[in-house]
Design a protein around this motif. Structure first.
Motif, PDB file in Angstrom:
ATOM      1  N   THR A   1       0.603 -12.482  -9.884  1.00 24.36           N
ATOM      2  CA  THR A   1      -0.113 -11.072 -10.588  1.00 24.36           C
ATOM      3  C   THR A   1       0.970 -10.591 -11.167  1.00 24.36           C
ATOM      4  N   PRO A   2       0.491 -10.011 -12.787  1.00 24.03           N
ATOM      5  CA  PRO A   2       1.555  -9.531 -13.474  1.00 24.03           C
ATOM      6  C   PRO A   2       1.663  -8.102 -12.897  1.00 24.03           C
ATOM      7  N   LEU A   3       2.790  -7.323 -13.523  1.00 22.16           N
ATOM      8  CA  LEU A   3       3.019  -5.843 -12.985  1.00 22.16           C
ATOM      9  C   LEU A   3       1.766  -5.155 -13.244  1.00 22.16           C
ATOM     10  N   THR A   4       1.462  -4.193 -12.294  1.00 21.89           N
ATOM     11  CA  THR A   4       0.192  -3.599 -12.345  1.00 21.89           C
ATOM     12  C   THR A   4       0.436  -2.390 -11.508  1.00 21.89           C
TER      13      THR A   4
ATOM     14  N   GLN B   1       1.027  -1.094   0.184  1.00 21.94           N
ATOM     15  CA  GLN B   1       0.125   0.056  -0.041  1.00 21.94           C
ATOM     16  C   GLN B   1       0.952   1.212   0.075  1.00 21.94           C
ATOM     17  N   ARG B   2       2.115   1.251   0.556  1.00 24.54           N
ATOM     18  CA  ARG B   2       2.871   2.546   0.582  1.00 24.54           C
ATOM     19  C   ARG B   2       3.576   2.429  -0.690  1.00 24.54           C
ATOM     20  N   ARG B   3       3.889   1.707  -1.626  1.00 25.65           N
ATOM     21  CA  ARG B   3       4.315   1.961  -3.098  1.00 25.65           C
ATOM     22  C   ARG B   3       3.526   2.471  -3.912  1.00 25.65           C
ATOM     23  N   SER B   4       2.845   3.677  -3.738  1.00 25.71           N
ATOM     24  CA  SER B   4       2.085   4.600  -4.319  1.00 25.71           C
ATOM     25  C   SER B   4       3.075   4.823  -5.768  1.00 25.71           C
ATOM     26  N   GLY B   5       2.613   4.660  -6.902  1.00 26.38           N
ATOM     27  CA  GLY B   5       3.388   5.013  -8.344  1.00 26.38           C
ATOM     28  C   GLY B   5       4.317   3.968  -8.826  1.00 26.38           C
ATOM     29  N   ASP B   6       4.335   2.941  -7.995  1.00 22.90           N
ATOM     30  CA  ASP B   6       5.294   1.532  -8.602  1.00 22.90           C
ATOM     31  C   ASP B   6       4.241   0.903  -9.151  1.00 22.90           C
ATOM     32  N   ARG B   7       4.730   0.006 -10.212  1.00 25.75           N
ATOM     33  CA  ARG B   7       4.064  -1.264 -10.704  1.00 25.75           C
ATOM     34  C   ARG B   7       4.406  -2.260  -9.894  1.00 25.75           C
ATOM     35  N   LEU B   8       3.564  -2.977  -9.538  1.00 23.53           N
ATOM     36  CA  LEU B   8       3.939  -4.094  -8.483  1.00 23.53           C
ATOM     37  C   LEU B   8       3.670  -5.483  -9.048  1.00 23.53           C
TER      38      LEU B   8
END
Length: 321
Positions: free
Chosen positions: A143-146, A123-130
């Motif tokens: 889960t693919p990168l999103t 939740q803290r990685r706002s702006g990154d694709r995970l």
């Protein structure tokens, strides 16, 4: 929000009235001379009040279309740069070991501790694709990168042990994660590997996978999970044992070193949370943002209304002829 882009077009509204008041009527010379005019031909045509209203509305609609009405949606924050980050999580049978002591003294199993801490990190990685990769007997892409962090967190929360066996295919999990970066254009690509054992399954050696990651400019941070000692009770009393004796710290350290990352040791949920805070500092989120507002051109609506009024005016005049 509604707005007229070319609002100065409304200065044209009084033009028809000014022309009517200031322009002199044009008298056309008689071309055909008839001895007697047909009945009613010489009468002056009058414009009714309804026609005046229709012509006014027609002109108002036409000017409104010229003013270019626009509807703006809510602002959307977008980030021109982002980081691609794959989370590679161990689902082997040993992750069911209950040796993680929380701050209130309760003991939870390793996979529960990982879910609790990793969900907050996501939740803290706002702006990154995970993205999310699980591994046991084999590795698979969950889960693919999103950019949808909620989906990644939900997929992590729903996972249960035993889905893909009991062994530990660390190399295969890394290989699948690295494969997802093939078409990535992100300036930074990171893998966070979390395991509590040694590589005992799969077709890829972990160090070979680490070298492949290095060749593709991927940084790997490795985390070893599990307490170093717990009290085990038996028929002959209790004794202290090391539940993490199968953890291959040497290989985990080498994996991180090859790619320029770091190895961390998490013996409790508190240490695991601290480790993710350190990774947050090592891989800071890009703060540069751009604002985009969706918009829709609306000139077609007043233009259509103007056309309808024009047709009605023509029909009324033809009926009165």
């Amino acid at each position: 929000m509604f707005e007229f882009i070319w609002w100065l077009a409304f200065t044209l509204l009084p033009v028809p009235w000014l022309v009517f008041k200031l322009a002199k009527p044009i008298t056309c010379p008689t071309i055909i001379h008839l001895p007697r005019l047909p009945k009613g031909l010489g009468e002056k045509q009058t414009t009714t009040r309804h026609q005046h209203i229709l012509m006014t509305l027609c002109w108002l609609s036409l000017v409104s279309a010229m003013a270019r009405p626009m509807w703006y949606g809510d602002p959307i924050q977008i980030q021109p740069k982002h980081r691609d980050m794959m989370l590679v999580v161990d689902l082997s049978g040993s992750m069911a070991m209950a040796d993680m002591v929380t701050t209130n003294g309760s003991i939870i199993d390793r996979i529960t501790a990982v879910k609790n801490v990793l969900s907050d990190f996501i939740q803290r990685r706002s702006g990154d694709r995970l993205g999310l990769v699980f591994f046991a007997d084999h590795g698979y892409l969950q889960t693919p990168l999103t950019f949808d962090r909620n989906t990644v967190a939900q997929q992590l929360d729903r996972v249960v042990l035993g889905l893909i066996g009991q062994s530990t295919a660390i190399g295969e999990g890394l290989g699948i994660a690295i494969k997802t970066f093939i078409y990535s254009k992100a300036p930074q690509r990171v893998i966070i590997l979390l395991s509590d054992g040694a590589n005992t399954s799969g077709v890829i050696d972990p160090l070979e996978a680490a070298q492949l990651a290095k060749d593709n400019n991927v940084i790997i941070y490795t985390i070893g999970v599990g307490a170093e000692q717990i009290r085990q009770r038996s028929l002959f009393g209790s004794r202290m044992v090391n539940p993490s004796q199968d953890l291959d710290e040497k290989t985990m350290t080498q994996i991180a070193k090859i790619t320029g990352g770091e190895y961390f040791r998490a013996r409790s949920p508190q240490e695991l949370e601290t480790i993710y805070s350190i990774i947050n500092k090592l891989e800071p989120i890009f703060r540069a943002e751009q604002t985009w507002r969706p918009h829709d051109e609306l000139f077609r609506f007043p233009l259509a209304v103007s056309l309808v009024f024009s047709v009605i005016i023509v029909m009324i005049r033809r009926r009165n002829v």
